[in-house]
Design a protein around this motif. Structure first.
Motif, short mmCIF file in Angstrom:
data_model
loop_
_atom_site.label_atom_id
_atom_site.label_comp_id
_atom_site.label_asym_id
_atom_site.label_seq_id
_atom_site.Cartn_x
_atom_site.Cartn_y
_atom_site.Cartn_z
N TRP A 23 0.88 -1.17 0.00
CA TRP A 23 0.13 0.03 0.13
C TRP A 23 0.98 1.15 0.04
O TRP A 23 0.61 2.27 -0.68
N LEU A 24 1.90 1.32 0.70
CA LEU A 24 2.94 2.28 0.78
C LEU A 24 3.43 2.62 -0.71
O LEU A 24 3.51 3.63 -1.16
N GLY A 25 3.82 1.44 -1.27
CA GLY A 25 4.22 1.35 -2.78
C GLY A 25 3.32 2.19 -3.45
O GLY A 25 3.69 2.99 -4.51
N ILE A 26 2.04 1.91 -3.38
CA ILE A 26 0.81 2.38 -4.35
C ILE A 26 1.00 3.88 -4.18
O ILE A 26 0.79 4.71 -5.04
N ILE A 27 1.04 4.30 -2.70
CA ILE A 27 0.81 5.75 -2.51
C ILE A 27 2.06 6.58 -2.92
O ILE A 27 1.83 7.56 -3.80
N LEU A 28 3.40 5.86 -3.03
CA LEU A 28 4.33 6.60 -3.56
C LEU A 28 4.47 6.57 -4.86
O LEU A 28 4.87 7.39 -5.61
N LEU A 29 3.70 5.48 -5.67
CA LEU A 29 3.61 5.51 -7.02
C LEU A 29 2.99 6.39 -7.56
O LEU A 29 3.27 7.14 -8.64
N VAL A 30 1.76 6.54 -7.08
CA VAL A 30 0.89 7.96 -7.41
C VAL A 30 1.49 9.23 -7.26
O VAL A 30 1.74 9.82 -8.03
N ALA A 31 2.15 9.31 -6.00
CA ALA A 31 2.69 10.76 -5.58
C ALA A 31 3.93 10.96 -6.42
O ALA A 31 4.20 11.93 -7.00
N GLY A 32 4.67 9.89 -6.58
CA GLY A 32 6.09 10.02 -7.18
C GLY A 32 5.58 10.41 -8.89
O GLY A 32 6.33 11.34 -9.50
N SER A 33 4.77 9.75 -9.48
CA SER A 33 4.43 9.94 -11.07
C SER A 33 3.57 11.37 -11.06
O SER A 33 4.05 11.95 -12.07
N ALA A 34 2.68 11.69 -10.01
CA ALA A 34 2.07 12.99 -10.28
C ALA A 34 2.92 14.31 -10.00
O ALA A 34 2.83 15.06 -10.76
N TRP A 35 3.79 14.01 -9.04
CA TRP A 35 4.36 15.34 -8.49
C TRP A 35 5.85 15.51 -8.96
O TRP A 35 6.21 16.18 -9.38
N LEU A 36 6.39 14.20 -9.32
CA LEU A 36 8.08 14.39 -9.83
C LEU A 36 8.03 13.92 -11.29
O LEU A 36 9.21 13.79 -11.73
N GLY A 37 7.01 13.11 -11.76
CA GLY A 37 7.08 12.63 -13.16
C GLY A 37 8.23 11.46 -13.15
O GLY A 37 8.77 11.25 -14.22
N LEU A 38 8.15 10.44 -12.21
CA LEU A 38 8.96 9.50 -12.23
C LEU A 38 8.41 8.45 -12.91
O LEU A 38 7.17 8.34 -12.88
N PRO A 39 9.21 7.50 -13.50
CA PRO A 39 8.44 6.42 -14.14
C PRO A 39 7.91 5.31 -13.08
O PRO A 39 8.39 5.40 -12.02
N THR A 40 6.65 4.77 -13.30
CA THR A 40 5.92 3.95 -12.41
C THR A 40 6.03 2.59 -12.72
O THR A 40 5.51 1.69 -11.72
N ALA A 41 6.52 2.14 -13.83
CA ALA A 41 6.35 0.68 -13.95
C ALA A 41 7.92 0.43 -14.78
O ALA A 41 8.55 0.85 -15.53
#
Lengths: 333, 325
Positions: free
Chosen positions: B151-169
């Motif tokens: 779940w922490l991973g999902i949260i970071l995935l959402v936050a990281g891709s939305a705000w930092l534009g990091l790749p998610t997969a």
């Protein structure tokens, strides 16, 4: 009964303990009251009152209080029914694991010798094998056998029968010291049988420790259950919180921006685990005599208690400003 | 107990554990309806009864399960022959080796970061006991302990891709698959950020807690008083005297955590579709690819037991209380 009253008064004075209890009570109310807390059933689909279209991924602003999922089901309703599954699996698996752990601990500590040696080596082996892969492979094998066991029962069995090593160690240490006490020695001298001594003298003394540990083990069980359900090992017809997150994740809640789908069940897991941990830590601090004289214990044993299998006991002492040397936690002994 | 005794016991434990894992793997392999003949030719292929019987003889399946088949299987496993994956139609060992690097990279990065940060923060928290820093650090570790990894991973995935534009997969961009590693290093690093962050946050709290409590423990020892009397500042005492002793339990925790690390890899790789052993395990489970599942389990278990043994040996070497003969 009077002892219980004294205990409650001591517990009530503990702020973190009460916070934990509050968290737990709320989640139990959620689970028990599921049918009354929401006008919908867990499988009902929500429809727009005007257009009669099914509400898919409707945000909380459109359908309260928590929106709908990919099939138009009410998430608040799913959350309350999910509480039933998550909590009962956590409870049952916790109780099972405590039963196994206490039995192993008492038998090993009381009989000693080769019995102790054998049981402790089994514990060692169990501690080293990576737990989640082992569980996954066991469940895969059982499913393939097709014994008609419900996935939820399987989860309870597997979690309960694998997570008992820390309890066994804890109880064993306690029994070892009890065995040398005079009342046990006297009972032995007058010819009391092993069963009698364990039942009448050992068990009542380790019971408080068992109770405290049960709550802690439940938090582990709930976490493990959520993880396994996330990996798709839960019962899809009776979704627990972990299964809900699995659904949300695999059905694109993330790319649809449906935060109301994956946030609530995760928060609920944190909520309950936190509750169990806080209550369990306070109980353990109040009831575990070993924590009051940690300096004299084998230091090498200490970190064994702190892996992901057991909750961080040190925390509470620090958060409440109490020291582990038990300056003011002795009322119950 | 002498150091030799301790080391011998650790080796014995490791050997017994491996034996249990191998036995369990063999028994489960027989329980699962995985006909090795079918595994090799594929499940959908039709063959005559005679050919099937001939193949059974060829694979030694006409012999009794125990001891003949058991010994044969052991021999195969010892040679690294773990059978053929049903879903990928390739040797299991080959599939595993291809994913091993990515997982090792993720686990090493995550563990290193969480150990360094955890030890540092734990030292500070123990030093500044009962201050806001201490309470904050403890609350943080309590909450991360209660948070499910995936779940922490999902949260970071959402936050990281939305705000930092990091790749998610994935572990690298689709266009960079197959290129030599050195050329695509920045891409690999970028894909590592979020999974590593999840890893770090999950394991950080425990290292911090253990470090904090061992700092407190060490600080109450007599030799610390001596050091203070000598005129050393608290910080000097901590770094020169307390740190080394307080690190011992951390070594034990690293060993203990290895098993949980594997669990973490399964969750995190699943969330981030990271191309490693953990995700492979989860996929093998979903596709009911039993040879792959068994092979992955064997590899993971042996790796964890081996690393555990290594950590135990390091501990025996570091701890002066384990006496030399």
């Amino acid at each position: 009964m009077r002892q219980l009253g004294t205990f409650w008064r001591a517990f009530r004075r503990n702020g973190t303990g009460m916070l934990g209890l509050f968290l737990l009570v709320v989640s139990v109310v959620l689970a028990v009251g599921a049918p009354w807390l929401s006008p919908h059933g867990p499988t009902d689909t929500m429809r727009d009152p005007v257009t009669n279209r099914v509400l898919l991924f409707a945000p909380p602003t459109v359908h309260g209080p928590l929106g709908t999922d990919d099939a138009g089901r009410d998430i608040w309703t799913l959350l309350t029914y999910g509480a039933r599954i998550s909590l009962s699996i956590g409870f049952l698996a916790g109780v099972l694991s405590i039963a196994v752990g206490s039995t192993v601990g008492i038998v090993a500590g009381y009989f000693g010798g080769w019995v102790d040696n054998a049981l402790m080596r089994v514990t060692d082996v169990l501690l080293v094998i990576p737990d989640i892969p082992l569980i996954l492979i066991l469940i895969a094998a059982f499913r393939q056998l097709d014994l008609g066991v419900s996935p939820l029962v399987l989860l309870v069995m597997v979690i309960g029968l694998l997570y008992w090593s820390s309890t066994a160690r804890l109880i064993r240490a306690q029994v070892l010291s009890l065995k040398e006490r005079q009342f046990v020695q006297r009972a032995l001298a007058v010819g009391a049988g092993h069963w009698h001594i364990i039942n009448r003298h050992i068990l009542p003394q380790v019971m408080p420790l068992i109770v405290a540990n049960t709550v802690l083990v439940m938090s582990t069980a709930i976490l493990v259950e959520s993880g396994l359900s996330f990996l798709g090992l839960g019962d899809t017809t009776q979704p627990s919180w972990g299964t809900m997150i699995n659904f949300a994740f695999s059905r694109n809640a993330v790319s649809n921006g449906a935060w109301w789908y994956y946030l609530p069940p995760g928060l609920a897991i944190v909520w309950v685990t936190l509750g169990c941990t806080l209550v369990g830590n306070v109980l353990e601090e109040m009831l575990n005599p070993r924590l009051t004289r940690h300096h004299l214990e084998g230091e090498a044993e200490l970190p064994r208690q702190a892996g992901r299998g057991t909750a961080p006991t040190e925390l509470l002492a620090a958060l409440t400003g109490r020291s582990r040397n038990g300056e003011d936690s002795g009322d119950t002994r | 107990m002498t150091r030799t005794d301790v080391i011998l016991r650790k080796f014995a434990l490791a050997a017994v554990t491996i034996a249990v894992v191998v036995l369990l793997n063999f028994i489960l392999f027989r329980v699962l309806p995985g006909d090795p003949v079918r595994a090799v030719i594929g499940r959908g292929v039709r063959i005559s009864a005679e050919t099937q019987a001939a193949l059974r003889v060829q694979f030694g399946l006409d012999k009794p399960v125990f001891p003949d088949q058991f010994i044969d299987t052991l021999g195969q496993w010892a040679q690294g022959n773990l059978g053929v994956s049903w879903s990928q139609r390739r040797p299991v060992a080959e599939v595993l080796v291809a994913k091993l690097g990515n997982t090792l990279l993720l686990i090493t990065a995550g563990q290193l970061l969480s150990i360094i940060l955890g030890v540092g923060l734990g030292l500070l928290a123990g030093w500044r006991r009962k201050t806001a820093l201490d309470v904050g650090a403890l609350t943080f570790s309590l909450i991360t302990w209660a948070t499910p990894t995936f779940w922490l991973g999902i949260i970071l995935l959402v936050a990281g891709s939305a705000w930092l534009g990091l790749p998610t997969a994935g572990s690298r961009d689709p266009g960079n698959v197959g290129k030599p590693m050195l050329e695509v290093l920045p891409d690999i690093a970028e894909h590592l950020i979020l999974p590593t962050l999840t890893f770090t946050l999950v394991y950080l709290g425990q290292y911090m807690l253990i470090m904090r409590s061992s700092v407190l423990e060490v600080l109450s020892e007599d030799y610390i008083l001596t050091a203070k009397a000598k005129g050393l500042t608290v910080w000097q005492t901590l770094t020169r005297h307390a740190l080394k002793n307080a690190l011992l339990p951390v070594v034990t925790l690293i060993a203990l955590n290895l098993g949980f690390t594997v669990a973490g890899a399964i969750y995190i790789e699943t969330v981030f579709s990271y191309d490693g052993l953990g995700r492979l395990f989860q996929e093998a489970l979903n596709r009911q690819d039993y040879p792959l599942l068994q092979g992955a389990f064997l590899l993971l278990a042996v790796a964890v037991v081996g690393s555990n043994l290594l950590a135990d040996l390091i501990y025996a070497y570091l701890d002066p209380r384990v006496k030399t003969t």
